[in-house]
Design a protein around this motif. Sequence first.
Motif, PDB file in Angstrom:
ATOM      1  N   ARG A   1      71.046 -16.482  -1.130  1.00  7.55           N
ATOM      2  CA  ARG A   1      70.500 -17.704  -1.747  1.00  7.55           C
ATOM      3  C   ARG A   1      71.268 -18.933  -1.277  1.00  7.55           C
ATOM      4  O   ARG A   1      70.662 -19.992  -1.021  1.00  7.55           O
TER       5      ARG A   1
ATOM      6  N   ALA B   1      72.520  -5.690 -10.850  1.00  8.21           N
ATOM      7  CA  ALA B   1      71.823  -6.726 -11.622  1.00  8.21           C
ATOM      8  C   ALA B   1      70.434  -6.954 -11.028  1.00  8.21           C
ATOM      9  O   ALA B   1      70.178  -7.983 -10.404  1.00  8.21           O
TER      10      ALA B   1
ATOM     11  N   ALA C   1      73.070 -10.831  -2.604  1.00  8.02           N
ATOM     12  CA  ALA C   1      71.923 -11.658  -2.992  1.00  8.02           C
ATOM     13  C   ALA C   1      72.360 -13.101  -3.234  1.00  8.02           C
ATOM     14  O   ALA C   1      71.665 -14.055  -2.841  1.00  8.02           O
ATOM     15  N   ARG C   2      73.506 -13.259  -3.872  1.00  2.00           N
ATOM     16  CA  ARG C   2      74.023 -14.606  -4.134  1.00  2.00           C
ATOM     17  C   ARG C   2      74.305 -15.343  -2.830  1.00  2.00           C
ATOM     18  O   ARG C   2      73.969 -16.524  -2.680  1.00  2.00           O
TER      19      ARG C   2
ATOM     20  N   SER D   1      66.966  -8.254 -10.310  1.00  2.00           N
ATOM     21  CA  SER D   1      66.422  -9.542 -10.759  1.00  2.00           C
ATOM     22  C   SER D   1      65.228  -9.385 -11.685  1.00  2.00           C
ATOM     23  O   SER D   1      65.013 -10.214 -12.571  1.00  2.00           O
ATOM     24  N   GLU D   2      64.436  -8.345 -11.475  1.00  2.00           N
ATOM     25  CA  GLU D   2      63.255  -8.132 -12.312  1.00  2.00           C
ATOM     26  C   GLU D   2      63.375  -6.834 -13.106  1.00  2.00           C
ATOM     27  O   GLU D   2      62.392  -6.160 -13.376  1.00  2.00           O
TER      28      GLU D   2
ATOM     29  N   GLY E   1      66.003  -2.155  -7.121  1.00  2.00           N
ATOM     30  CA  GLY E   1      65.396  -3.365  -7.666  1.00  2.00           C
ATOM     31  C   GLY E   1      64.132  -3.080  -8.453  1.00  2.00           C
ATOM     32  O   GLY E   1      63.728  -3.874  -9.291  1.00  2.00           O
TER      33      GLY E   1
ATOM     34  N   SER F   1      61.265 -12.761  -4.528  1.00  2.00           N
ATOM     35  CA  SER F   1      61.275 -14.191  -4.218  1.00  2.00           C
ATOM     36  C   SER F   1      60.018 -14.578  -3.457  1.00  2.00           C
ATOM     37  O   SER F   1      59.702 -15.749  -3.317  1.00  2.00           O
TER      38      SER F   1
ATOM     39  N   ALA G   1      74.508  -7.522  -5.684  1.00  2.00           N
ATOM     40  CA  ALA G   1      74.394  -8.794  -6.408  1.00  2.00           C
ATOM     41  C   ALA G   1      75.113  -9.912  -5.657  1.00  2.00           C
ATOM     42  O   ALA G   1      74.629 -11.053  -5.584  1.00  2.00           O
TER      43      ALA G   1
END
Length: 268
Positions: free
Chosen positions: A67, A182, A63-64, A184-185, A115, A82, A60
């Motif tokens: 971004r 966490a 991933a942050r 995302s989907e 994921g 994405s 997580a």
Amino acid sequence: LGARRIVMPSAGNAGGAWSLYAARVGLPITVTMAESAPETNRAEVRVAGGELVLVDGTMADAARRAREIAEESGAFLAATFSEPYRLEGKKTAWLETFDRLGWRLPRTVVFPVGGGVALLACAKAAEEARSLGLTSDPPPRLVGVQPARCAPIVRAFEQGDEKVAPWEDVELTAAAGLRVPAPSEGDLVLRAVRASGGRMVAVPEEDLRAWVGRLARAEGVWACPEGAAAVAGAARVAERGELEGPCVVYNTGAGSKYAWLDSPPAAA
């Protein structure tokens, strides 16, 4: 993409693969990984000429950071979901599987779930095969497997929740690719599993490690811990009398990439 840089977070395998693809087409790439990612996967990025950014924390956090880099630099964010390419690419594996089965759909498919893109790709492939008239078989039951040390979708499934809450206090697991606290989907994965009549299963660390050795000795397959987790989950579903065949169990990588296998797992 033109000459844009690619940036993507990865638990390990995808980062190495994308770095090789980027090298092949001459695009620069930045891969963010948790510091706990397997050393072999980190080396793949570096050897392929990619930039590796290690992040303190979990997938997580990686991933942050990806971004943030994309927003700061204008790079193309290639995080799972994405962009459409990962889902469509994984879907082809299932079209090939269905073709090998003579366009008979498996009754049950068991996946390791981080994921969840492979599971959703299978559901999409089955739906499209049916809509095109390639098969009249019912869609397969989808069984998702997560390590007990990081099982947010399993928890939501068992509690009857519609939303997947982040997993707190994540522990290290040999199945590094499934250490996604966490997803995302995750909500989409949850809905797909329930719609198929399937289930989510958590497996203890000792089980997924033991199944690496069992598969190697019994089948000559050196599965990654993630793939072994799927087999461990399939065994648990079978014990409940719920593993309806024909069944496909999805192995996502090679065990030789994992340094912890220097010490053979305990026999099961």
